[in-house]
Design a protein around this motif. Structure first.
Motif, PDB file in Angstrom:
ATOM      1  N   GLU A 168      45.384  25.310  51.525  1.00  0.00           N
ATOM      2  CA  GLU A 168      45.826  25.414  52.908  1.00  0.00           C
ATOM      3  C   GLU A 168      47.350  25.552  52.922  1.00  0.00           C
ATOM      4  O   GLU A 168      48.060  24.800  52.262  1.00  0.00           O
ATOM      5  CB  GLU A 168      45.414  24.185  53.718  1.00  0.00           C
ATOM      6  CG  GLU A 168      45.799  24.283  55.190  1.00  0.00           C
ATOM      7  CD  GLU A 168      45.232  23.150  56.032  1.00  0.00           C
ATOM      8  OE1 GLU A 168      45.312  23.247  57.273  1.00  0.00           O
ATOM      9  OE2 GLU A 168      44.718  22.170  55.452  1.00  0.00           O
ATOM     10  N   ASN A 203      50.088  24.885  55.286  1.00  0.00           N
ATOM     11  CA  ASN A 203      49.989  24.017  56.450  1.00  0.00           C
ATOM     12  C   ASN A 203      51.353  23.592  56.968  1.00  0.00           C
ATOM     13  O   ASN A 203      52.339  23.566  56.230  1.00  0.00           O
ATOM     14  CB  ASN A 203      49.164  22.780  56.101  1.00  0.00           C
ATOM     15  CG  ASN A 203      49.716  22.072  54.877  1.00  0.00           C
ATOM     16  OD1 ASN A 203      50.616  21.246  54.976  1.00  0.00           O
ATOM     17  ND2 ASN A 203      49.191  22.398  53.699  1.00  0.00           N
ATOM     18  N   ARG A 219      48.958  33.589  48.822  1.00  0.00           N
ATOM     19  CA  ARG A 219      47.582  33.780  49.301  1.00  0.00           C
ATOM     20  C   ARG A 219      46.804  34.697  48.354  1.00  0.00           C
ATOM     21  O   ARG A 219      45.658  34.412  47.990  1.00  0.00           O
ATOM     22  CB  ARG A 219      47.591  34.385  50.709  1.00  0.00           C
ATOM     23  CG  ARG A 219      47.840  33.379  51.809  1.00  0.00           C
ATOM     24  CD  ARG A 219      47.436  33.972  53.164  1.00  0.00           C
ATOM     25  NE  ARG A 219      47.359  32.911  54.144  1.00  0.00           N
ATOM     26  CZ  ARG A 219      48.340  32.628  55.021  1.00  0.00           C
ATOM     27  NH1 ARG A 219      49.452  33.335  55.013  1.00  0.00           N
ATOM     28  NH2 ARG A 219      48.194  31.640  55.875  1.00  0.00           N
ATOM     29  N   PRO A 232      47.814  17.293  54.445  1.00  0.00           N
ATOM     30  CA  PRO A 232      46.384  17.579  54.625  1.00  0.00           C
ATOM     31  C   PRO A 232      45.516  17.060  53.479  1.00  0.00           C
ATOM     32  O   PRO A 232      44.312  17.280  53.460  1.00  0.00           O
ATOM     33  CB  PRO A 232      46.357  19.113  54.656  1.00  0.00           C
ATOM     34  CG  PRO A 232      47.449  19.500  53.712  1.00  0.00           C
ATOM     35  CD  PRO A 232      48.537  18.450  53.863  1.00  0.00           C
ATOM     36  N   GLU A 269      40.761  29.752  51.360  1.00  0.00           N
ATOM     37  CA  GLU A 269      41.722  29.229  52.326  1.00  0.00           C
ATOM     38  C   GLU A 269      40.964  28.552  53.466  1.00  0.00           C
ATOM     39  O   GLU A 269      40.021  29.109  54.027  1.00  0.00           O
ATOM     40  CB  GLU A 269      42.609  30.341  52.883  1.00  0.00           C
ATOM     41  CG  GLU A 269      43.681  29.811  53.821  1.00  0.00           C
ATOM     42  CD  GLU A 269      44.724  30.838  54.218  1.00  0.00           C
ATOM     43  OE1 GLU A 269      45.744  30.450  54.816  1.00  0.00           O
ATOM     44  OE2 GLU A 269      44.512  32.032  53.941  1.00  0.00           O
ATOM     45  N   VAL A 270      41.397  27.333  53.817  1.00  0.00           N
ATOM     46  CA  VAL A 270      40.731  26.552  54.850  1.00  0.00           C
ATOM     47  C   VAL A 270      41.766  26.014  55.833  1.00  0.00           C
ATOM     48  O   VAL A 270      42.976  26.116  55.606  1.00  0.00           O
ATOM     49  CB  VAL A 270      39.929  25.378  54.233  1.00  0.00           C
ATOM     50  CG1 VAL A 270      38.821  25.891  53.335  1.00  0.00           C
ATOM     51  CG2 VAL A 270      40.858  24.437  53.466  1.00  0.00           C
ATOM     52  N   GLU A 271      41.273  25.433  56.907  1.00  0.00           N
ATOM     53  CA  GLU A 271      42.136  24.805  57.907  1.00  0.00           C
ATOM     54  C   GLU A 271      41.635  23.394  58.165  1.00  0.00           C
ATOM     55  O   GLU A 271      40.423  23.185  58.356  1.00  0.00           O
ATOM     56  CB  GLU A 271      42.138  25.608  59.214  1.00  0.00           C
ATOM     57  CG  GLU A 271      42.745  26.994  59.068  1.00  0.00           C
ATOM     58  CD  GLU A 271      42.600  27.817  60.335  1.00  0.00           C
ATOM     59  OE1 GLU A 271      43.616  28.343  60.807  1.00  0.00           O
ATOM     60  OE2 GLU A 271      41.467  27.919  60.845  1.00  0.00           O
ATOM     61  N   THR A 272      42.540  22.443  58.190  1.00  0.00           N
ATOM     62  CA  THR A 272      42.179  21.052  58.444  1.00  0.00           C
ATOM     63  C   THR A 272      42.959  20.540  59.660  1.00  0.00           C
ATOM     64  O   THR A 272      43.917  21.179  60.100  1.00  0.00           O
ATOM     65  CB  THR A 272      42.465  20.176  57.214  1.00  0.00           C
ATOM     66  OG1 THR A 272      43.863  20.219  56.914  1.00  0.00           O
ATOM     67  CG2 THR A 272      41.663  20.660  56.009  1.00  0.00           C
ATOM     68  N   LEU A 302      41.422  17.806  52.592  1.00  0.00           N
ATOM     69  CA  LEU A 302      41.074  18.813  51.587  1.00  0.00           C
ATOM     70  C   LEU A 302      40.199  18.208  50.494  1.00  0.00           C
ATOM     71  O   LEU A 302      39.263  18.853  50.006  1.00  0.00           O
ATOM     72  CB  LEU A 302      42.348  19.410  50.989  1.00  0.00           C
ATOM     73  CG  LEU A 302      43.161  20.289  51.952  1.00  0.00           C
ATOM     74  CD1 LEU A 302      44.515  20.647  51.349  1.00  0.00           C
ATOM     75  CD2 LEU A 302      42.413  21.557  52.318  1.00  0.00           C
TER      76      LEU A 302
END
Length: 521
Positions: A260, A262, A198, A243, A208-211, A247
């Protein structure tokens, strides 16, 4: 009556109400409450870490400890207890370490004496007292008062051998962590690896993202998905196998660097390197290609090794691994050519490759395309022997449905996989951003599905629509976190780096934790 039977070091323990030790401990709980003592306490403020005490006072001479009368308040699980008359020595362990405690009745108040009499190995205890050194010079806390924080109804595994039953260790991870402290270090390292990733990517400008974890169409990888159902929407959904396509939608939308960490779910077998639920890092970088990703990967892995091991060279299961410098690059075709002693020219002749497979004694049922044949040869004869780290590059287009073609060799793609210790650790490519080419690849995958390949990629019209709005040249990569942790902690099985690996449920009639017949390694 429910009964759970474990085989610990060859001796059978019945963990139910008929078990003698369990029944005795249950009686102690009742007796404690009758004495006005709650065996399952609440907040315990002012606790000092045991590791901190040892670090601060372990070198302090006996005379200085006696003179300064250093008071401490500690708490932890009792992992050993040696009684002799009206006194006892115990070792308490918390998350930071362990410390010896000296208990003597005439130094305790009335309530603490009652606790002392009902104390067992496995109980969680709060203690206040002063530090001193025993005749053997061990740093010890002399207890002045005790507080019950939690009563353990079950005995812990035998002290000197720990918990060795492999299936039971995975099934009852909490007991594994109590009995085998070295296991905890593996997961502390895992956390450090993820935190380092990170930090590294954030420093490089990645967001940083979330899917979504539930997809209407499983995509981004070749795998069988898990199916679930949404009641309100009235439709089946698939747990995420990757993901990737979401993305890349973000790259279309204007984000230039995203990542991500994940959880992915693939409905496949269980082995030393496969768990149906696993952790991946995926990151995407606009205006880059797969060669940029190779350099970035070398830098990332070197950073992780230095942060976790303090060095770039280490051993994994007897193999020397070195993350220093620039790593080997080897094309897919050259790797096959060198291993099987066949020219690259002959590799592009399907009849020559069919003959090679037959000579090698490799089973090739339902494989009738050149790319799939290459894949079979590579995975069978080459992959297990790649100590690495080595980037295998330029994969056939046929087995790379989301990767950009090489302009000078359209039957190949700008793709690499990273192999270390005979395992794929990372997969990356210059992303295919031509919507017409992508549609054609999806259609070819659809034909493969119709022919019986249930892992082939499905058509995704929404993703194609996103590409039609224009995605800049982009490079993307996926790194298997679990396998990376295995590598850096020298673990031979993926189950040893996942806190709660998937296990078949025990039935009421099961007689052993090993009866499920799932390989533990």
């Amino acid at each position: 009556m429910s009964r759970f039977t474990n085989d610990l070091n060859g001796s059978t323990l019945l963990l139910d109400t008929e078990n003698t030790q369990v029944a005795q401990r249950a009686k102690k709980v009742k007796a404690l409450r009758e004495s006005g003592i709650e065996p399952y306490g609440s907040r315990f403020e002012g606790k000092v870490s045991l590791g901190g005490i040892v670090e601060k006072y372990d070198d302090m001479p006996k005379e200085t400890l006696e003179a300064e009368m250093i008071a401490s308040k500690i708490a932890g699980r009792v992992i050993s207890l040696r009684r002799f008359g009206k006194a006892a020595f115990a070792h308490l362990r918390d998350a930071s370490g362990q410390l010896q405690v000296y208990l003597k009745k005439n130094l305790l108040d009335e309530q603490s004496v009652t606790i002392f009499e009902k104390l067992d190995i496995g109980d969680t205890l709060g203690v206040e007292g002063r530090l001193f050194r025993t005749k053997t010079d061990e740093l010890t806390l002399e207890a002045a008062s005790l507080c019950f924080l939690s009563k353990s109804l079950h005995p812990l595994p035998e002290k000197w051998h720990g918990l060795t039953d492999i299936a039971l260790r995975y099934r009852m991870r909490y007991l594994d962590l109590i009995a085998n402290p070295e296991v905890k270090k593996v997961f502390e390292t895992r956390s450090k690896i993820i935190n380092t990733i990170r930090q590294f990517l954030t420093e490089k400008g990645f967001l940083e993202v979330e899917t979504p974890m539930m997809h209407p169409i499983p995509g981004g990888a070749a795998a069988r998905p898990f199916v679930t159902h949404h009641n309100t929407l009235g439709l089946d959904l698939f747990l995420r196998i990757a993901p990737e396509l979401y993305l890349k939608r973000l790259i279309v939308g204007g984000f230039e660097r995203v990542f991500e960490i994940n959880r992915n779910f693939r409905n496949e077998g269980i082995s030393t390197i496969h768990n149906p639920e696993f952790t991946m890092l995926e990151f995407y970088m606009a205006y880059a290609d797969y060669k940029v990703m190779m350099t970035l990967t070398e830098e990332l892995f070197a950073r992780i090794a230095l942060e976790t091991l303090g060095k770039l060279e280490f051993e994994y299961q007897g193999q020397k691994i070195d993350f220093a410098g620039s790593w080997q690059r080897l094309s897919y075709a050259d790797a096959i050519s060198e291993h099987y002693q066949i020219s690259v020219e002959d590799l592009n002749d399907i009849k020559q490759v069919e003959a090679l497979i037959q000579r090698s004694g490799i089973s090739s049922e339902k494989i009738d395309t050149l790319g799939k044949m290459w894949e079979l040869l590579f995975e069978t004869g080459i992959e297990p022997a790649l100590v690495g780290p080595v980037f295998i590059t330029d994969y056939p287009t046929e087995i790379s449905p989301l990767a950009k073609r090489r302009p000078d060799a359209p039957h190949l793609t700008e793709r690499f996989e990273l192999f270390i210790a005979g395992r794929e650790i990372a997969n990356a490519f210059s992303e295919l951003n031509d919507p017409e080419d992508q549609r054609g690849r999806f259609e070819a995958q659809g034909a493969a599905r119709d022919a019986g390949d249930d892992e082939a990629h499905q058509m995704d019209e929404d993703y194609l629509s996103a590409l039609e709005y224009g995605m800049p040249p982009t490079a993307g990569e996926g790194i298997g976190i679990d396998r990376l942790v295995m590598l850096l902690t020298n673990q031979s099985s993926i189950r040893d780096v996942i806190l709660f690996p998937q296990m078949r449920p025990l039935t009421a009639t099961a007689t052993s934790a090993n009866s499920e017949n799932i390989p533990a390694n």
